[in-house]
Every structure is written in structure tokens, then in C-alpha cells.
Write a protein that holds these residues in place. Structure first.
Motif, PDB file in Angstrom:
ATOM      1  N   PRO A 101      42.241  49.123  44.301  1.00 50.38           N
ATOM      2  CA  PRO A 101      43.064  50.071  43.525  1.00 50.38           C
ATOM      3  C   PRO A 101      43.211  51.529  44.518  1.00 50.38           C
ATOM      4  CG  PRO A 101      41.424  49.368  41.896  1.00 50.38           C
ATOM      5  CD  PRO A 101      41.055  48.786  43.294  1.00 50.38           C
ATOM      6  N   THR A 102      44.197  52.051  44.267  1.00 50.88           N
ATOM      7  CA  THR A 102      44.437  53.533  44.976  1.00 50.88           C
ATOM      8  C   THR A 102      43.645  54.594  44.153  1.00 50.88           C
ATOM      9  OG1 THR A 102      46.769  52.645  45.147  1.00 50.88           O
ATOM     10  CG2 THR A 102      46.165  55.107  45.626  1.00 50.88           C
TER      11      THR A 102
ATOM     12  N   ARG B  61      54.023  51.704  40.604  1.00 50.48           N
ATOM     13  CA  ARG B  61      52.667  51.686  40.306  1.00 50.48           C
ATOM     14  C   ARG B  61      52.474  50.332  39.140  1.00 50.48           C
ATOM     15  NH1 ARG B  61      50.399  56.154  42.742  1.00 50.48           N
ATOM     16  NH2 ARG B  61      51.872  57.688  43.410  1.00 50.48           N
TER      17      ARG B  61
ATOM     18  N   SER C 138      52.232  47.277  49.664  1.00 53.83           N
ATOM     19  CA  SER C 138      52.194  45.670  49.113  1.00 53.83           C
ATOM     20  C   SER C 138      53.318  45.032  48.987  1.00 53.83           C
ATOM     21  CB  SER C 138      51.546  45.541  47.583  1.00 53.83           C
ATOM     22  OG  SER C 138      51.193  44.309  47.382  1.00 53.83           O
TER      23      SER C 138
ATOM     24  N   TRP D  56      47.331  51.128  41.094  1.00 54.66           N
ATOM     25  CA  TRP D  56      47.581  50.852  42.315  1.00 54.66           C
ATOM     26  C   TRP D  56      49.214  51.477  42.698  1.00 54.66           C
ATOM     27  CZ3 TRP D  56      44.956  47.290  39.707  1.00 54.66           C
ATOM     28  CH2 TRP D  56      43.705  46.796  40.265  1.00 54.66           C
TER      29      TRP D  56
ATOM     30  N   SER E 102      43.674  42.844  42.692  1.00 56.10           N
ATOM     31  CA  SER E 102      43.767  43.316  44.052  1.00 56.10           C
ATOM     32  C   SER E 102      43.755  42.024  45.317  1.00 56.10           C
ATOM     33  CB  SER E 102      41.686  43.686  44.229  1.00 56.10           C
ATOM     34  OG  SER E 102      41.795  44.828  43.557  1.00 56.10           O
TER      35      SER E 102
END
Length: 113
Positions: free
Chosen positions: A81-82, A51, A13, A8, A74
Motif C-alpha cells: 500500500p502507498t 486509488r 500498476s 494504493w 498487494s
């Protein structure tokens, strides 16, 4: 064996590496100890690039459709996830170690506020 990686980018976020470490300490690890076919799971972070992620090693006989524990990352991060990748493991080796795996910053004074 198979390897999966979930990664991620936390820039969108409200969660931080510190808050995700806290979640690991409180609730994130034990449920994964009972997943059939999971050989090893480790959580990863890169403070410099903001990350967070996880790497999982699976036995080749693991059922990819088997249910897994809830994906708390998540849920907390607020999006999937990216990057999510899966790979065949071509070879594996266990090195000589003096004891069990270290738990890492989420469980040491280094990673606590």
C-alpha cells in the motif's frame, strides 16, 4: 476497537479499479469472513484519483499478530500500500438499517465491464 486503512495509488500498476473489482467477485471476500476479531472490512475506490484500498474494523481483543489471508491486492497491484494507517476507534454506533450491508459496485451491474 481499532481501525486500519490500506490505500494504493494505482498509477504505477497495471491493475485498474475494474480488474480489482473482478478479483473481489471471484476470490477476494469470503476468506475474510472467517478472520477472528475482524468486525468489518470494506474495500474502497476512488475512480477520479485512481486509488484502491480497504478499511478494517477490529475488536480490541483481536490479536494483531494473528495470520491473515493472503494480501491479494498487494500481489495483483505489485507493491505494498502507498499508505497504511492504524487508529484507535474512539466511539462507534450502528445506525438503523433496513437490511444487510450492500455488496457495492464489485458485485453489481454498475461495477461490471
Amino acid at each position: 476497537m481499532r481501525a486500519t486503512v490500506a490505500w494504493w495509488d494505482l498509477s504505477r500498476s497495471d491493475q485498474t479499479i475494474a480488474s480489482l473489482r473482478e478479483c473481489l467477485r471471484e476470490e477476494g471476500v469470503e476468506q475474510w469472513e472467517r478472520v477472528p476479531g475482524l468486525r468489518l472490512k470494506f474495500w474502497i475506490s476512488d475512480v477520479r484519483t485512481d486509488r484502491w484500498g480497504a478499511v478494517m474494523l477490529w475488536d480490541s481483543t483481536a490479536d494483531p499478530a494473528a495470520p491473515l489471508p493472503p494480501n491479494r491486492a498487494s500481489e495483483l497491484i505489485g507493491y505494498p500500500p502507498t499508505h497504511r494507517m492504524a487508529f484507535d476507534v474512539e466511539a462507534a454506533v450502528e445506525g438503523l438499517c433496513s437490511g444487510p450491508l450492500e455488496r457495492g459496485p464489485a458485485f453489481t451491474a454498475e461495477g461490471r465491464p
